[in-house]
Design an enzyme around this catalytic site. Structure first.
Site, PDB file in Angstrom:
ATOM      1  CG  PHE A 116      39.895  50.278  46.702  1.00 14.72           C
ATOM      2  CD1 PHE A 116      38.941  50.255  45.690  1.00 14.72           C
ATOM      3  CD2 PHE A 116      41.207  49.974  46.390  1.00 14.72           C
ATOM      4  CE1 PHE A 116      39.306  49.925  44.388  1.00 14.72           C
ATOM      5  CE2 PHE A 116      41.575  49.638  45.083  1.00 14.72           C
ATOM      6  CZ  PHE A 116      40.616  49.613  44.088  1.00 14.72           C
ATOM      7  CG  ASP A 154      32.318  47.894  44.530  1.00 13.60           C
ATOM      8  OD1 ASP A 154      31.935  47.984  45.704  1.00 13.60           O
ATOM      9  OD2 ASP A 154      32.783  48.863  43.902  1.00 13.60           O
ATOM     10  NE  ARG A 175      46.351  43.566  37.931  1.00 13.63           N
ATOM     11  CZ  ARG A 175      45.072  43.944  37.837  1.00 13.63           C
ATOM     12  NH1 ARG A 175      44.178  43.352  38.591  1.00 13.63           N
ATOM     13  NH2 ARG A 175      44.716  44.891  37.006  1.00 13.63           N
ATOM     14  CD  GLU A 218      34.713  40.135  39.017  1.00 11.80           C
ATOM     15  OE1 GLU A 218      35.888  39.798  38.782  1.00 11.80           O
ATOM     16  OE2 GLU A 218      34.142  41.090  38.463  1.00 11.80           O
ATOM     17  CG  ASP A 219      38.501  40.948  41.187  1.00 11.65           C
ATOM     18  OD1 ASP A 219      37.306  41.163  40.864  1.00 11.65           O
ATOM     19  OD2 ASP A 219      39.424  41.734  40.888  1.00 11.65           O
TER      20      ASP A 219
HETATM   21  P1  IMP Z   1      31.487  46.298  40.195  1.00 14.80           P
HETATM   22  O1  IMP Z   1      31.200  46.301  38.735  1.00 14.80           O
HETATM   23  O2  IMP Z   1      31.220  47.626  40.839  1.00 14.80           O
HETATM   24  O3  IMP Z   1      30.819  45.166  40.950  1.00 14.80           O
HETATM   25  O4  IMP Z   1      33.054  46.156  40.361  1.00 14.80           O
HETATM   26  C1  IMP Z   1      33.696  44.995  40.132  1.00 14.80           C
HETATM   27  C2  IMP Z   1      35.066  45.246  39.535  1.00 14.80           C
HETATM   28  O5  IMP Z   1      35.674  46.454  40.032  1.00 14.80           O
HETATM   29  C3  IMP Z   1      35.964  44.110  39.949  1.00 14.80           C
HETATM   30  O6  IMP Z   1      36.068  43.215  38.866  1.00 14.80           O
HETATM   31  C4  IMP Z   1      37.275  44.776  40.252  1.00 14.80           C
HETATM   32  O7  IMP Z   1      38.125  44.696  39.133  1.00 14.80           O
HETATM   33  C5  IMP Z   1      36.976  46.215  40.523  1.00 14.80           C
HETATM   34  N1  IMP Z   1      37.004  46.494  41.970  1.00 14.80           N
HETATM   35  C6  IMP Z   1      35.933  46.782  42.741  1.00 14.80           C
HETATM   36  N2  IMP Z   1      36.305  46.988  44.019  1.00 14.80           N
HETATM   37  C7  IMP Z   1      37.641  46.813  44.062  1.00 14.80           C
HETATM   38  C8  IMP Z   1      38.615  46.862  45.125  1.00 14.80           C
HETATM   39  O8  IMP Z   1      38.320  47.106  46.318  1.00 14.80           O
HETATM   40  N3  IMP Z   1      39.898  46.629  44.764  1.00 14.80           N
HETATM   41  C9  IMP Z   1      40.275  46.361  43.480  1.00 14.80           C
HETATM   42  N4  IMP Z   1      39.406  46.281  42.477  1.00 14.80           N
HETATM   43  C10 IMP Z   1      38.091  46.508  42.745  1.00 14.80           C
HETATM   44 MG    MG Z   2      40.382  45.986  38.618  1.00 18.85          MG
END
Ligand code: IMP
Ligand code: MG
Length: 186
Positions: free
Chosen positions: A164, A115, A177, A111-112
């Site tokens: 962010f 969050d 990206r 995963e990138d």
């Molecule tokens: P989560 O489900 O809230 O943990 O969010 C994870 C997904 O949201 C990641 O796979 C990202 O694609 C996107 N995401 C969350 N924070 C960021 C950020 O700071 N920049 C870009 N994408 C983000």
């Molecule tokens: Mg995204």
């Protein structure tokens, strides 16, 4: 605000100021993680299944894959969370699933950024049902400030503050990206 930021970044230069994490630091850390992953899975008897979570993790996954010294396959999964913007809105669904059975396979989700934790939690739940021999998570970035669901991250690149971020696969509205480092949107 985000639109103003976005057009400013596009109209001036492609690199928005000083990187939060430089491409050199990312490169070093990804190679370390590749080494750790190769050690953890050194004794498995089938190739590791690296599953990149589309689209953001593709850049990290490509570099991680090339840092491994063990055999690995590459698969993709796509999670879609409802809504756009800089925050996860809540519900997450799986829009594309890996091909082929994962029974008895060692699976590493890539995963990138973690969050709220919702995306990885949803994917983990779905993958557990497929009865893999093991299931772990590698996340380039961990932003614990916004966590809503506790998730275990087995391999973490960097823990970042509540900003962010864009670059190295991470997007804002589909852009940025291609940046080799990671930058904070103000
Ligand atoms: P989560 O489900 O809230 O943990 O969010 C994870 C997904 O949201 C990641 O796979 C990202 O694609 C996107 N995401 C969350 N924070 C960021 C950020 O700071 N920049 C870009 N994408 C983000
Ligand atoms: Mg995204």
């Amino acid at each position: 605000m985000p639109d103003a930021v976005s057009s400013r970044l596009r109209s001036t230069r492609r690199t928005p100021g000083r990187a939060l994490i430089s491409s050199e630091r990312i490169g070093r850390r990804v190679r370390q993680i590749g080494h750790e992953v190769s050690e953890v899975y050194a004794d498995i008897d089938t190739p590791l299944v690296l599953v990149a979570i589309l689209k953001g993790a593709t850049v990290f996954a490509a570099d991680l894959l090339r840092s491994l010294s063990i055999p690995a396959e590459l698969e993709f999964v796509r999670a879609a969370s409802y809504g756009a913007g800089t925050r996860t809105t809540g519900r997450v669904k799986i829009a594309h699933m890996v091909e082929g059975p994962l029974v008895g396979r060692h699976v590493l989700l890539v995963e990138d950024i973690v969050d709220s934790g919702r995306t990885i939690d949803t994917i983990l739940k779905r993958f557990r049902k497929l009865r893999p021999a093991s299931l772990r998570v590698a996340a380039l970035l961990d932003r614990p400030a916004r966590r809503e669901i506790a998730v275990q991250i087995d391999f973490t690149g960097f823990v970042i503050p509540d900003r962010f971020v864009i670059g190295y696969g991470l997007d804002y509205a589909g852009l940025y990206r291609e940046l080799p480092g990671i930058y904070a949107l103000s």
